[in-house]
Design a protein around this motif. Structure first.
Motif, PDB file in Angstrom:
ATOM      1  N   ARG A  43     -16.030  -5.229   7.428  1.00  0.00           N
ATOM      2  CA  ARG A  43     -14.826  -5.419   6.619  1.00  0.00           C
ATOM      3  C   ARG A  43     -15.164  -5.057   5.176  1.00  0.00           C
ATOM      4  O   ARG A  43     -15.824  -5.838   4.479  1.00  0.00           O
ATOM      5  CB  ARG A  43     -14.349  -6.873   6.718  1.00  0.00           C
ATOM      6  CG  ARG A  43     -13.973  -7.270   8.145  1.00  0.00           C
ATOM      7  CD  ARG A  43     -13.422  -8.698   8.288  1.00  0.00           C
ATOM      8  NE  ARG A  43     -13.506  -9.570   7.158  1.00  0.00           N
ATOM      9  CZ  ARG A  43     -14.335 -10.615   7.058  1.00  0.00           C
ATOM     10  NH1 ARG A  43     -15.170 -10.903   8.032  1.00  0.00           N
ATOM     11  NH2 ARG A  43     -14.323 -11.384   5.982  1.00  0.00           N
ATOM     12  N   PRO A  44     -14.730  -3.877   4.698  1.00  0.00           N
ATOM     13  CA  PRO A  44     -15.036  -3.477   3.322  1.00  0.00           C
ATOM     14  C   PRO A  44     -14.406  -4.434   2.308  1.00  0.00           C
ATOM     15  O   PRO A  44     -13.325  -4.969   2.538  1.00  0.00           O
ATOM     16  CB  PRO A  44     -14.402  -2.091   3.202  1.00  0.00           C
ATOM     17  CG  PRO A  44     -14.217  -1.618   4.611  1.00  0.00           C
ATOM     18  CD  PRO A  44     -14.004  -2.843   5.435  1.00  0.00           C
ATOM     19  N   ARG A  45     -15.083  -4.625   1.196  1.00  0.00           N
ATOM     20  CA  ARG A  45     -14.555  -5.480   0.120  1.00  0.00           C
ATOM     21  C   ARG A  45     -13.381  -4.826  -0.599  1.00  0.00           C
ATOM     22  O   ARG A  45     -12.585  -5.525  -1.226  1.00  0.00           O
ATOM     23  CB  ARG A  45     -15.646  -5.793  -0.905  1.00  0.00           C
ATOM     24  CG  ARG A  45     -16.655  -6.789  -0.411  1.00  0.00           C
ATOM     25  CD  ARG A  45     -17.446  -7.381  -1.571  1.00  0.00           C
ATOM     26  NE  ARG A  45     -18.516  -8.204  -1.056  1.00  0.00           N
ATOM     27  CZ  ARG A  45     -18.378  -9.470  -0.681  1.00  0.00           C
ATOM     28  NH1 ARG A  45     -17.212 -10.049  -0.778  1.00  0.00           N
ATOM     29  NH2 ARG A  45     -19.403 -10.149  -0.210  1.00  0.00           N
ATOM     30  N   ILE A  46     -13.294  -3.502  -0.540  1.00  0.00           N
ATOM     31  CA  ILE A  46     -12.194  -2.784  -1.180  1.00  0.00           C
ATOM     32  C   ILE A  46     -11.478  -1.953  -0.125  1.00  0.00           C
ATOM     33  O   ILE A  46     -11.971  -1.773   0.981  1.00  0.00           O
ATOM     34  CB  ILE A  46     -12.686  -1.898  -2.345  1.00  0.00           C
ATOM     35  CG1 ILE A  46     -13.662  -0.831  -1.837  1.00  0.00           C
ATOM     36  CG2 ILE A  46     -13.303  -2.751  -3.443  1.00  0.00           C
ATOM     37  CD1 ILE A  46     -14.071   0.193  -2.884  1.00  0.00           C
ATOM     38  N   ASP A  47     -10.338  -1.422  -0.483  1.00  0.00           N
ATOM     39  CA  ASP A  47      -9.509  -0.640   0.439  1.00  0.00           C
ATOM     40  C   ASP A  47     -10.054   0.777   0.563  1.00  0.00           C
ATOM     41  O   ASP A  47      -9.488   1.732   0.020  1.00  0.00           O
ATOM     42  CB  ASP A  47      -8.061  -0.634  -0.057  1.00  0.00           C
ATOM     43  CG  ASP A  47      -7.100  -0.048   0.968  1.00  0.00           C
ATOM     44  OD1 ASP A  47      -7.504   0.145   2.125  1.00  0.00           O
ATOM     45  OD2 ASP A  47      -5.947   0.215   0.586  1.00  0.00           O
ATOM     46  N   ALA A  48     -11.202   0.898   1.250  1.00  0.00           N
ATOM     47  CA  ALA A  48     -11.859   2.187   1.435  1.00  0.00           C
ATOM     48  C   ALA A  48     -12.764   2.122   2.650  1.00  0.00           C
ATOM     49  O   ALA A  48     -13.422   1.101   2.878  1.00  0.00           O
ATOM     50  CB  ALA A  48     -12.678   2.545   0.203  1.00  0.00           C
ATOM     51  N   ALA A  49     -12.796   3.199   3.418  1.00  0.00           N
ATOM     52  CA  ALA A  49     -13.676   3.241   4.591  1.00  0.00           C
ATOM     53  C   ALA A  49     -15.142   3.178   4.167  1.00  0.00           C
ATOM     54  O   ALA A  49     -15.978   2.609   4.869  1.00  0.00           O
ATOM     55  CB  ALA A  49     -13.411   4.500   5.406  1.00  0.00           C
ATOM     56  N   ASP A  50     -15.471   3.771   3.036  1.00  0.00           N
ATOM     57  CA  ASP A  50     -16.822   3.704   2.480  1.00  0.00           C
ATOM     58  C   ASP A  50     -16.724   3.017   1.114  1.00  0.00           C
ATOM     59  O   ASP A  50     -16.402   3.655   0.114  1.00  0.00           O
ATOM     60  CB  ASP A  50     -17.421   5.097   2.327  1.00  0.00           C
ATOM     61  CG  ASP A  50     -18.838   5.060   1.778  1.00  0.00           C
ATOM     62  OD1 ASP A  50     -19.349   3.956   1.470  1.00  0.00           O
ATOM     63  OD2 ASP A  50     -19.442   6.144   1.649  1.00  0.00           O
ATOM     64  N   PRO A  51     -16.986   1.723   1.059  1.00  0.00           N
ATOM     65  CA  PRO A  51     -16.798   0.988  -0.192  1.00  0.00           C
ATOM     66  C   PRO A  51     -17.918   1.170  -1.211  1.00  0.00           C
ATOM     67  O   PRO A  51     -17.850   0.597  -2.294  1.00  0.00           O
ATOM     68  CB  PRO A  51     -16.722  -0.459   0.275  1.00  0.00           C
ATOM     69  CG  PRO A  51     -17.612  -0.478   1.473  1.00  0.00           C
ATOM     70  CD  PRO A  51     -17.370   0.848   2.150  1.00  0.00           C
ATOM     71  N   GLY A  52     -18.938   1.935  -0.863  1.00  0.00           N
ATOM     72  CA  GLY A  52     -20.043   2.144  -1.798  1.00  0.00           C
ATOM     73  C   GLY A  52     -20.675   0.840  -2.215  1.00  0.00           C
ATOM     74  O   GLY A  52     -20.904  -0.046  -1.397  1.00  0.00           O
ATOM     75  N   GLU A  53     -20.929   0.716  -3.504  1.00  0.00           N
ATOM     76  CA  GLU A  53     -21.612  -0.472  -4.015  1.00  0.00           C
ATOM     77  C   GLU A  53     -20.746  -1.726  -3.997  1.00  0.00           C
ATOM     78  O   GLU A  53     -21.246  -2.830  -4.194  1.00  0.00           O
ATOM     79  CB  GLU A  53     -22.141  -0.208  -5.420  1.00  0.00           C
ATOM     80  CG  GLU A  53     -23.275   0.809  -5.443  1.00  0.00           C
ATOM     81  CD  GLU A  53     -24.432   0.442  -4.514  1.00  0.00           C
ATOM     82  OE1 GLU A  53     -24.930  -0.701  -4.589  1.00  0.00           O
ATOM     83  OE2 GLU A  53     -24.823   1.305  -3.700  1.00  0.00           O
TER      84      GLU A  53
END
Length: 100
Positions: A43-53
């Motif tokens: 579950r990403p912390r942000i609305d993105a498939a790749d949330p990066g850092e």
């Protein structure tokens, strides 16, 4: 029966998550190979498939186990639990309605 395993990441656990991801995935692949895995993912912390850092807030696994106790034991033995990636793991019985 199916069980939903809902895991919540500890604060600042992204580095540990990256380090222990291969062992975590190996267990999921084993469930898949046994035909017991319905779905799994972070579950990403942000609305993105790749949330990066920004990292992840946790994970969801839906899989078949013989009992609630078996699902709980499997979840408790996850490398992410042992490494402190997850701060909380909850296991619930789950009934798949759709898709059929």
């Amino acid at each position: 029966m199916l069980y939903a395993i809902i895991s919540n990441d500890a604060a600042d656990s992204l580095a540990r998550r990256r380090t222990h991801r291969p062992a975590h995935l190996a267990r999921l692949v084993a469930l898949q190979d046994e035909g017991r895995l319905v779905i799994a993912g972070p579950r990403p912390r942000i609305d993105a498939a790749d949330p990066g850092e920004a990292g992840f807030s946790g994970s969801v696994v839906i899989a078949e186990f013989d009992s609630l106790e078996a699902a709980q034991a499997w979840a408790a033995d996850d490398p992410f639990v042992h490494a402190g990636v997850y701060e909380r793991v909850e296991v619930y019985p789950f009934v798949k309605t759709l898709p059929k």
